[in-house]
Design a protein around this motif. Sequence first.
Motif, PDB file in Angstrom:
ATOM      1  N   GLY A  79       0.812  -1.216   0.000  1.00 50.32           N
ATOM      2  CA  GLY A  79       0.000   0.000   0.000  1.00 50.32           C
ATOM      3  C   GLY A  79       0.846   1.267   0.000  1.00 50.32           C
ATOM      4  O   GLY A  79       0.508   2.248  -0.676  1.00 50.32           O
ATOM      5  N   SER A  82       2.095   1.818  -3.487  1.00 52.82           N
ATOM      6  CA  SER A  82       1.067   2.382  -4.360  1.00 52.82           C
ATOM      7  C   SER A  82       0.853   3.863  -4.064  1.00 52.82           C
ATOM      8  O   SER A  82       0.590   4.658  -4.981  1.00 52.82           O
ATOM      9  CB  SER A  82      -0.252   1.614  -4.199  1.00 52.82           C
ATOM     10  N   ASN A  83       0.955   4.254  -2.799  1.00 50.90           N
ATOM     11  CA  ASN A  83       0.810   5.661  -2.426  1.00 50.90           C
ATOM     12  C   ASN A  83       1.896   6.509  -3.077  1.00 50.90           C
ATOM     13  O   ASN A  83       1.630   7.598  -3.614  1.00 50.90           O
ATOM     14  CB  ASN A  83       0.869   5.804  -0.904  1.00 50.90           C
ATOM     15  N   CYS A  86       1.238   6.823  -6.786  1.00 51.36           N
ATOM     16  CA  CYS A  86       0.203   7.826  -7.054  1.00 51.36           C
ATOM     17  C   CYS A  86       0.786   9.232  -7.057  1.00 51.36           C
ATOM     18  O   CYS A  86       0.453  10.060  -7.919  1.00 51.36           O
ATOM     19  CB  CYS A  86      -0.907   7.729  -6.008  1.00 51.36           C
ATOM     20  N   MET A 114      -5.691   7.249 -11.503  1.00 47.51           N
ATOM     21  CA  MET A 114      -5.329   7.048 -10.104  1.00 47.51           C
ATOM     22  C   MET A 114      -5.819   5.697  -9.594  1.00 47.51           C
ATOM     23  O   MET A 114      -5.137   5.018  -8.817  1.00 47.51           O
ATOM     24  CB  MET A 114      -5.908   8.170  -9.240  1.00 47.51           C
ATOM     25  N   GLU A 115      -6.991   5.274 -10.058  1.00 47.38           N
ATOM     26  CA  GLU A 115      -7.515   3.978  -9.618  1.00 47.38           C
ATOM     27  C   GLU A 115      -6.653   2.838 -10.153  1.00 47.38           C
ATOM     28  O   GLU A 115      -6.452   1.833  -9.460  1.00 47.38           O
ATOM     29  CB  GLU A 115      -8.960   3.801 -10.075  1.00 47.38           C
ATOM     30  N   ARG A 118      -3.770   2.669  -7.775  1.00 45.17           N
ATOM     31  CA  ARG A 118      -4.191   2.122  -6.480  1.00 45.17           C
ATOM     32  C   ARG A 118      -4.483   0.626  -6.573  1.00 45.17           C
ATOM     33  O   ARG A 118      -4.290  -0.117  -5.608  1.00 45.17           O
ATOM     34  CB  ARG A 118      -5.442   2.854  -5.977  1.00 45.17           C
ATOM     35  N   ARG A 119      -4.940   0.184  -7.745  1.00 45.45           N
ATOM     36  CA  ARG A 119      -5.420  -1.186  -7.902  1.00 45.45           C
ATOM     37  C   ARG A 119      -4.352  -2.148  -8.424  1.00 45.45           C
ATOM     38  O   ARG A 119      -4.486  -3.362  -8.243  1.00 45.45           O
ATOM     39  CB  ARG A 119      -6.624  -1.179  -8.851  1.00 45.45           C
ATOM     40  N   LEU A 122      -3.105  -4.791  -6.017  1.00 47.28           N
ATOM     41  CA  LEU A 122      -4.042  -5.448  -5.106  1.00 47.28           C
ATOM     42  C   LEU A 122      -4.055  -6.969  -5.233  1.00 47.28           C
ATOM     43  O   LEU A 122      -4.298  -7.664  -4.232  1.00 47.28           O
ATOM     44  CB  LEU A 122      -5.459  -4.897  -5.303  1.00 47.28           C
ATOM     45  N   ASP A 189       5.273   3.142 -11.597  1.00 45.28           N
ATOM     46  CA  ASP A 189       5.525   1.983 -10.743  1.00 45.28           C
ATOM     47  C   ASP A 189       7.014   1.727 -10.608  1.00 45.28           C
ATOM     48  O   ASP A 189       7.549   1.566  -9.495  1.00 45.28           O
ATOM     49  CB  ASP A 189       4.811   0.779 -11.365  1.00 45.28           C
TER      50      ASP A 189
END
Length: 284
Positions: A79, A82-83, A86, A114-115, A118-119, A122, A189
Amino acid sequence: MGYNNGNRENRILRNKAEYQRIMEQEDKLAKKCWQIPPVNEIFKTAEQLHEIAESSSVLRSYNGRYGLTSNKIAYESVGAHSNLCCAILDRCLSYLYGPTLYSIPDGYTYRELMEVIRRHDLPENVIGDIPDNGAGDADTKRKAEMIYFQHFKSLSPFREYEFEDNVNRLLIEMDNQTSFIGKLLYLADKTSALIITLWHDQKGRYPLMSPDSPAVSGRDRAEMKLCDYDFNGHYRASEMWAIDFFKMRNLTEYDDTGYYTALIVAYTLEVNGCWYKWREKDYI
């Protein structure tokens, strides 16, 4: 951020001059005709990203107060990664399209991009974080991710139908680097991974690996042979991953704007005070 020794102002001026020189050389190698991102903006953005990376290590108070851990710092979670991704993508999009971000190519929205960030990791809730070191089964991993994404998509309300289709399309474009936006997402990334390892270096907590590690891959060993820095037979993740970015996989090929390369160069200069000798050889 950076060193205490020497004159800070002179160091900053030297790093900025080096940034311009290195980026001109990188532009020649990439053959992209970049408009090199402004030096002052890039170094200030690198400092912002340093602060965001730092927040990944700050444990929430309840962890200690309620007996979960006595550790003083947290290492990077999926997480937290990913932050940081972003934040990097947000600044890249602002640089390219302005702060309001009304016009993004191919009709995608800021929320959709952005999604995707974030995704994108996952599925690691299920499969774990599989290292991107050339040793894994990429097809098996991709299939597992697609199954996860389809399930996640199915949980959204019907009003999100078009949004979900766009997000899934972008996830595929990111994975395969098949569009301009897909490459922007992919490199956010990869840039995040380099920045966090450099941040650890700057804090004196060097992530290191030796050729004898049971976790080492063939590509890892090849990268170690090129490293400038040798810590008693151990090598820094930050340098190995830079070799992976610039040489092993030549990811600058996907950097159509030069923005991500610029961030990596600036932050490396801030942390290390110099650029890599193995990369300098490519400029000759």
